[in-house]
Design a protein around this motif. Sequence first.
Motif, PDB file in Angstrom:
ATOM      1  N   LEU A 106       0.857  -1.179   0.000  1.00  0.00           N
ATOM      2  CA  LEU A 106       0.000   0.000   0.000  1.00  0.00           C
ATOM      3  C   LEU A 106       0.894   1.229   0.000  1.00  0.00           C
ATOM      4  N   LYS A 107       0.699   2.085  -0.981  1.00  0.00           N
ATOM      5  CA  LYS A 107       1.479   3.321  -1.086  1.00  0.00           C
ATOM      6  C   LYS A 107       0.548   4.503  -0.862  1.00  0.00           C
ATOM      7  N   ILE A 108       0.826   5.291   0.148  1.00  0.00           N
ATOM      8  CA  ILE A 108       0.027   6.484   0.438  1.00  0.00           C
ATOM      9  C   ILE A 108       0.887   7.706   0.172  1.00  0.00           C
ATOM     10  N   GLU A 109       0.466   8.489  -0.831  1.00  0.00           N
ATOM     11  CA  GLU A 109       1.255   9.633  -1.304  1.00  0.00           C
ATOM     12  C   GLU A 109       0.684  10.940  -0.784  1.00  0.00           C
ATOM     13  N   ASP A 110       1.579  11.867  -0.584  1.00  0.00           N
ATOM     14  CA  ASP A 110       1.202  13.254  -0.349  1.00  0.00           C
ATOM     15  C   ASP A 110       1.114  13.916  -1.725  1.00  0.00           C
ATOM     16  N   THR A 111      -0.099  14.235  -2.184  1.00  0.00           N
ATOM     17  CA  THR A 111      -0.276  14.766  -3.540  1.00  0.00           C
ATOM     18  C   THR A 111       0.407  16.116  -3.736  1.00  0.00           C
ATOM     19  N   GLU A 112       0.633  16.833  -2.645  1.00  0.00           N
ATOM     20  CA  GLU A 112       1.326  18.111  -2.748  1.00  0.00           C
ATOM     21  C   GLU A 112       2.841  17.926  -2.846  1.00  0.00           C
ATOM     22  N   ASN A 113       3.311  16.751  -2.481  1.00  0.00           N
ATOM     23  CA  ASN A 113       4.731  16.434  -2.531  1.00  0.00           C
ATOM     24  C   ASN A 113       4.877  14.938  -2.828  1.00  0.00           C
ATOM     25  N   PRO A 114       4.718  14.517  -4.099  1.00  0.00           N
ATOM     26  CA  PRO A 114       4.670  13.099  -4.470  1.00  0.00           C
ATOM     27  C   PRO A 114       5.900  12.287  -4.077  1.00  0.00           C
ATOM     28  N   GLU A 115       7.012  12.967  -3.827  1.00  0.00           N
ATOM     29  CA  GLU A 115       8.205  12.228  -3.412  1.00  0.00           C
ATOM     30  C   GLU A 115       8.091  11.716  -1.985  1.00  0.00           C
ATOM     31  N   VAL A 116       7.131  12.246  -1.245  1.00  0.00           N
ATOM     32  CA  VAL A 116       6.889  11.794   0.127  1.00  0.00           C
ATOM     33  C   VAL A 116       5.756  10.769   0.107  1.00  0.00           C
ATOM     34  N   PHE A 117       6.068   9.550   0.451  1.00  0.00           N
ATOM     35  CA  PHE A 117       5.025   8.520   0.475  1.00  0.00           C
ATOM     36  C   PHE A 117       5.318   7.510   1.583  1.00  0.00           C
ATOM     37  N   GLY A 118       4.244   6.962   2.123  1.00  0.00           N
ATOM     38  CA  GLY A 118       4.352   5.913   3.127  1.00  0.00           C
ATOM     39  C   GLY A 118       4.065   4.570   2.500  1.00  0.00           C
ATOM     40  N   LEU A 119       4.712   3.525   3.014  1.00  0.00           N
ATOM     41  CA  LEU A 119       4.493   2.163   2.526  1.00  0.00           C
ATOM     42  C   LEU A 119       3.975   1.281   3.649  1.00  0.00           C
ATOM     43  N   GLY A 120       2.948   0.527   3.345  1.00  0.00           N
ATOM     44  CA  GLY A 120       2.443  -0.479   4.267  1.00  0.00           C
ATOM     45  C   GLY A 120       2.346  -1.802   3.547  1.00  0.00           C
ATOM     46  N   GLU A 121       2.249  -2.875   4.306  1.00  0.00           N
ATOM     47  CA  GLU A 121       2.152  -4.204   3.703  1.00  0.00           C
ATOM     48  C   GLU A 121       0.918  -4.922   4.220  1.00  0.00           C
ATOM     49  N   ILE A 122       0.159  -5.472   3.288  1.00  0.00           N
ATOM     50  CA  ILE A 122      -1.032  -6.270   3.588  1.00  0.00           C
ATOM     51  C   ILE A 122      -0.676  -7.703   3.215  1.00  0.00           C
ATOM     52  N   ALA A 123      -0.479  -8.557   4.222  1.00  0.00           N
ATOM     53  CA  ALA A 123       0.110  -9.871   3.950  1.00  0.00           C
ATOM     54  C   ALA A 123      -0.596 -10.986   4.721  1.00  0.00           C
ATOM     55  N   PRO A 124      -1.862 -11.261   4.409  1.00  0.00           N
ATOM     56  CA  PRO A 124      -2.560 -12.328   5.131  1.00  0.00           C
ATOM     57  C   PRO A 124      -1.966 -13.699   4.816  1.00  0.00           C
ATOM     58  N   LEU A 125      -2.068 -14.617   5.780  1.00  0.00           N
ATOM     59  CA  LEU A 125      -1.541 -15.964   5.621  1.00  0.00           C
ATOM     60  C   LEU A 125      -2.664 -16.940   5.289  1.00  0.00           C
ATOM     61  N   GLN A 126      -2.464 -17.697   4.235  1.00  0.00           N
ATOM     62  CA  GLN A 126      -3.451 -18.698   3.842  1.00  0.00           C
ATOM     63  C   GLN A 126      -3.621 -19.731   4.955  1.00  0.00           C
ATOM     64  N   GLY A 127      -4.876 -20.030   5.273  1.00  0.00           N
ATOM     65  CA  GLY A 127      -5.160 -21.036   6.281  1.00  0.00           C
ATOM     66  C   GLY A 127      -5.077 -20.536   7.703  1.00  0.00           C
ATOM     67  N   LEU A 128      -4.736 -19.271   7.888  1.00  0.00           N
ATOM     68  CA  LEU A 128      -4.579 -18.739   9.235  1.00  0.00           C
ATOM     69  C   LEU A 128      -5.263 -17.390   9.408  1.00  0.00           C
ATOM     70  N   SER A 129      -5.014 -16.445   8.497  1.00  0.00           N
ATOM     71  CA  SER A 129      -5.621 -15.123   8.601  1.00  0.00           C
ATOM     72  C   SER A 129      -7.120 -15.190   8.314  1.00  0.00           C
ATOM     73  N   ILE A 130      -7.897 -14.460   9.089  1.00  0.00           N
ATOM     74  CA  ILE A 130      -9.345 -14.465   8.852  1.00  0.00           C
ATOM     75  C   ILE A 130      -9.703 -13.698   7.589  1.00  0.00           C
ATOM     76  N   ASP A 131      -8.766 -12.878   7.067  1.00  0.00           N
ATOM     77  CA  ASP A 131      -9.067 -12.116   5.854  1.00  0.00           C
ATOM     78  C   ASP A 131      -8.335 -12.641   4.628  1.00  0.00           C
ATOM     79  N   HIS A 132      -7.873 -13.891   4.675  1.00  0.00           N
ATOM     80  CA  HIS A 132      -7.365 -14.507   3.443  1.00  0.00           C
ATOM     81  C   HIS A 132      -8.585 -15.052   2.701  1.00  0.00           C
TER      82      HIS A 132
END
Length: 362
Positions: A33-59
């Motif tokens: 997941l990349k969240i950008e500051d539209t006023e300054n596109p070089e500034v962005f945050g990164l997140g990871e969405i990584a559910p595990l098969q057979g374990l995560s309730i949102d897989h």
Amino acid sequence: MGLKAKWFKHLLKFKFEAGTSRGVYTEKETYYLKIEDTENPEVFGLGEIAPLQGLSIDHVPNLEEVIHNTCVTFDSLDLEIFPWNLNIILSQLIDDAYPSVKFGFETALLDVMNGGRRIIFENDFSAGKRAIPINGLIWMGSKGFMLQQVEEKLNGEFDTLKLKIGAINFEDELSILAFIREKFSAGQISLRVDANGAFSVAEAALKLARLGTYQLHSIEQPIKAGQPEAMAALIEKSPVPVALDEELIGVSEYVHKMQLLKKIKPQYIILKPTLLGGLQHCREWIEIATRLQIGWWVTSALESNIGLNAIAQFTAEYKNTLPQGLGTGALYHNNVESPLIVENGNLRFDTTKAWDLNAIGL
């Protein structure tokens, strides 16, 4: 600051067949997941969405649709994010049924609020001044493969080993523990085992009695989750301290967390932010566990270095001296190059080493 969210998929490739009692991993889907500051596109945050098969309730089959729709909703709200309103926004934006999505948004937003530098928390760890002790993870496989891993971890100066058990012959697993104990006392090497719920209720007490002869630090989730009475009875008589892991998944209300730990009375709980709904949920578990005098440690859940970095920095917010489960950064051929380094049984953040996002096209 105008914030916009984008997501994309990445297929992580394991360097070896990673065996657990739930099966063998050779590759793993993850989403960035990349969240950008539209006023300054070089500034962005990164997140990871990584559910595990057979374990995560949102897989679930429609997860990509959920991620996409959450990004669309986020963009339409034109939100301003501050430390004081982050948890309010997350609770209203993302349902607790999607814990990995919540973790991804939470960490991406923390990143962008800190200037998009992959600094989720400013602390001694992220400043390179403090290392986090970690356990050396021994994956399931043939007896020979597991012994090879044991030798490698001992040579790497780990003083805590965690063995996945419950998939190969139990006698072979005991012989591996015996091999370690013949060389090293409990004072020299601490041993954890993780059954991932592989024992039946009928056999668990006997197996724990046999495991108890090896002076183990703990066993994670000896029986399947969702059997609180059986787990409580097992813990009451177990010669090996028990840590709850899968048992915590899907428990999101504070009062239910308290009720669960009061009922089962484990010695430890294992916190996996991706599976539990993010950092705020982990804070609640820690607060309750501390109040009930239950120990805890944090474990990554096969995230790439993006997720691992956030989890490690969160862990460093606490002065917990137990070895953490954060040694998964070297699992993949195509991981993100990061400042995270495993050295002498510790995870540290090398501030002289830059992030290289080429592996994910950034």
